[in-house]
Design an enzyme around this catalytic site. Structure first.
Site, PDB file in Angstrom:
ATOM      1  N   ARG A   1      44.641  33.434  39.889  1.00 61.02           N
ATOM      2  CA  ARG A   1      43.420  33.167  39.111  1.00 61.02           C
ATOM      3  C   ARG A   1      43.693  32.981  37.622  1.00 61.02           C
ATOM      4  O   ARG A   1      42.915  32.307  36.936  1.00 61.02           O
ATOM      5  CB  ARG A   1      42.384  34.277  39.341  1.00 61.02           C
ATOM      6  CG  ARG A   1      41.748  34.138  40.713  1.00 61.02           C
ATOM      7  CD  ARG A   1      40.676  35.159  40.992  1.00 61.02           C
ATOM      8  NE  ARG A   1      39.951  34.789  42.197  1.00 61.02           N
ATOM      9  CZ  ARG A   1      39.206  35.620  42.918  1.00 61.02           C
ATOM     10  NH1 ARG A   1      39.082  36.884  42.559  1.00 61.02           N
ATOM     11  NH2 ARG A   1      38.579  35.190  43.996  1.00 61.02           N
TER      12      ARG A   1
ATOM     13  N   SER B   1      44.142  49.178  44.138  1.00 62.74           N
ATOM     14  CA  SER B   1      43.570  48.263  45.131  1.00 62.74           C
ATOM     15  C   SER B   1      42.712  49.022  46.126  1.00 62.74           C
ATOM     16  O   SER B   1      43.199  49.879  46.870  1.00 62.74           O
ATOM     17  CB  SER B   1      44.690  47.530  45.880  1.00 62.74           C
ATOM     18  OG  SER B   1      44.179  46.924  47.043  1.00 62.74           O
TER      19      SER B   1
ATOM     20  N   ASP C   1      37.195  40.954  40.103  1.00 66.06           N
ATOM     21  CA  ASP C   1      36.797  39.627  40.583  1.00 66.06           C
ATOM     22  C   ASP C   1      36.025  38.836  39.521  1.00 66.06           C
ATOM     23  O   ASP C   1      35.659  37.676  39.759  1.00 66.06           O
ATOM     24  CB  ASP C   1      35.924  39.757  41.838  1.00 66.06           C
ATOM     25  CG  ASP C   1      36.734  40.276  43.024  1.00 66.06           C
ATOM     26  OD1 ASP C   1      37.957  40.040  43.052  1.00 66.06           O
ATOM     27  OD2 ASP C   1      36.148  40.924  43.908  1.00 66.06           O
TER      28      ASP C   1
HETATM   29  C1  S3P Z   1      37.713  44.329  47.594  1.00 65.19           C
HETATM   30  C2  S3P Z   1      38.651  44.793  46.719  1.00 65.19           C
HETATM   31  C3  S3P Z   1      39.243  43.968  45.658  1.00 65.19           C
HETATM   32  C4  S3P Z   1      38.492  42.669  45.415  1.00 65.19           C
HETATM   33  C5  S3P Z   1      38.050  42.024  46.690  1.00 65.19           C
HETATM   34  C6  S3P Z   1      37.173  42.960  47.505  1.00 65.19           C
HETATM   35  C7  S3P Z   1      37.198  45.238  48.627  1.00 65.19           C
HETATM   36  O1  S3P Z   1      40.589  43.694  46.010  1.00 65.19           O
HETATM   37  O2  S3P Z   1      39.270  41.760  44.678  1.00 65.19           O
HETATM   38  O3  S3P Z   1      37.306  40.838  46.411  1.00 65.19           O
HETATM   39  O4  S3P Z   1      36.147  44.951  49.227  1.00 65.19           O
HETATM   40  O5  S3P Z   1      37.827  46.272  48.862  1.00 65.19           O
HETATM   41  P1  S3P Z   1      41.749  44.766  45.620  1.00 65.19           P
HETATM   42  O6  S3P Z   1      41.240  46.082  46.003  1.00 65.19           O
HETATM   43  O7  S3P Z   1      42.982  44.403  46.390  1.00 65.19           O
HETATM   44  O8  S3P Z   1      41.934  44.607  44.135  1.00 65.19           O
END
Ligand code: S3P
Length: 447
Positions: A357, A173, A326
């Protein structure tokens, strides 16, 4: 109800060929970070191409609540920051609306300040797990008090004397990684994040751009990112690249609507974000990168997508998940229009996004006549072939912009169109989606 008013259903009717250029808005991830880092630099940061979606506007409001001046003059956003460690105590609750990225990054940035902040958001955000971020923040000395299951509303009492942290993220993440790095900005010494799988690296790149000492090394445990705390961040002039996650929608629409030929100019192809395009090409999509170049240190190209009647189902490798996390909803729509089965594994994170999702797409696709199988961390879509999805259903979008846009694209290539229950969430990331798609030739009807 949508996030900002009564629910507004919209129907996508079967579309004629799409053509023309699709100028998609600025990158959402980079836009959040531009505002937050701008507020943590001393002096004026200027940003062009900022995404003016509701998620980012909520982060702008939050930065004002922490004491930054954030204004738009002409096409340029100006942020006067207070320096790392210079946030002021907000006078009210911080409402991040629909945005997991917004709330998690801001929690990180504020957690090493000596005051308490209460966070909330809409019904979607209030159902999402926050312990994944507050767990590492407690290592800095912060304390978090939220609802059951680590959910918002939640108060984070910042660390008065923060200590630096070394943290291995338990799930892939970028939000967790970024929250820890932003907290580390106001801790003395070195803060380290270790991630087993590479996630989007915008925070690392942008922190370096703002003058922080940040270094990434590949080790046996994965990527090890080290940040030296308490830097003087220098204000920047930034041009936000266009969002590959938004580009995915006109690209995929062109691949599945007969006769289409669409150009999507100037899209960032950072390898930590480009997994969808790689997958589409493996499926046999007529998707070309034209005029490949570097923009602001990132690979970029114009994407040219043409109707692709011969696409085949593929197995998407689990280690590609982070680079297209995403994009699984829109990929599943393409998969339904391909021949054979597409399987997507190692994707349990999809269950804790703006909605579950996997469940939202599986339920809606089944209502449209597509066979979908799913388990905790995997799902499979049986393709019906080009133009063969029956459609005709009304699907629930669960306050999730990507579910809403995916089903509108699905309807454009389905025999009887598709209706979504609420168009409201699209404004969080892609406020010009409808105009842009209609400009290419799509037809939508209210209700
Ligand atoms: C994001 C990280 C992702 C993604 C989100 C934007 C970011 O989430 O799904 O739309 O800008 O760091 P995760 O890092 O929790 O997977």
């Amino acid at each position: 109800m949508s996030a900002h008013g009564p629910a507004a259903p919209l129907t996508a009717t079967p579309s004629g060929p799409l053509s023309g250029e699709a100028h998609v808005p600025g990158d959402k991830s980079i836009s959040h970070r531009a505002l937050i880092l701008g507020a943590m630099a001393v002096g004026e940061t200027r940003v062009t191409g900022l995404l003016e979606g509701q998620d980012v506007l909520d982060t702008a409001a939050a930065m004002r609540a922490f004491g930054a001046t954030v204004e738009k003059r002409g096409d340029t956003w100006s942020i006067h920051g207070m320096g790392a460690g210079g946030f002021l105590e907000p006078q009210d609750v911080i409402d991040c609306g629909n945005s997991g990225t917004g709330v998690r990054l801001i929690m990180g940035a504020a957690a090493t300040h000596d005051f308490a902040v209460t966070y909330t958001g809409d019904a979607s955000l209030r159902s999402r797990p926050m312990a994944r971020v507050t767990d590492p923040l407690t290592l800095f000395g912060a304390r978090a008090h939220g609802r059951s299951g680590g959910r918002l509303p939640m108060t984070v009492v910042g660390a008065a004397d923060p200590v630096p942290v070394s943290y291995a993220t338990p799930v892939a993440s970028a939000q967790i990684k970024s929250a820890v790095l932003l907290a580390g900005l106001n801790a003395p010494g070195e803060t380290v994040v270790i991630e087993r799988e590479a996630t989007r690296d915008h925070s690392e790149r942008m922190l370096a751009g703002f003058g922080a000492a940040v270094e990434t090394r590949k080790t046996e445990e994965g990527r090890r990112i080290t940040l030296v705390g308490q830097p003087e961040l220098r204000p920047q002039t930034l041009a936000v690249p266009r969002d590959p996650s938004s580009a995915a929608f006109p690209v995929c629409a062109a691949l599945i609507v007969p006769g289409s030929d669409v150009l999507v100019p100037n899209i960032g192809l950072n390898p930590t974000r480009a997994g969808l395009f790689e997958t589409l090409r493996e499926m046999g999509a007529d998707l070309r990168y034209e005029d490949e170049r570097e923009e602001g240190g990132e690979p970029a190209a114009d994407l040219r997508a043409r109707f692709s009647p011969d696409m085949k189902g593929v197995e998407v490798p689990p280690d590609r998940a982070a680079s297209m996390i995403d994009e699984y909803p829109i990929l599943s729509v393409v998969a339904a229009n391909a021949t054979g089965t597409t399987s997507m594994r190692g994707v349990s994170e999809l269950r804790v996004k703006e909605s579950d999702r996997i469940d939202a797409m599986a339920t809606g696709l089944r209502a449209c006549g597509v066979t979908v199988r799913d388990g905790d961390d995997w799902w499979e879509v049986d393709g019906l072939g080009p133009g063969a999805v029956p459609g005709g259903a009304t699907v629930a979008t669960h306050l999730d912009h990507r579910i809403a846009m995916s089903f509108l694209i699905c309807g454009m290539a389905a025999r009887r169109g598709v209706t979504i229950d609420d168009v409201g969430a699209i404004a969080t990331s892609f406020p010009v989606f409808r105009d842009l798609m209609e400009g290419l030739g799509a037809t939508f009807q209210a209700g």
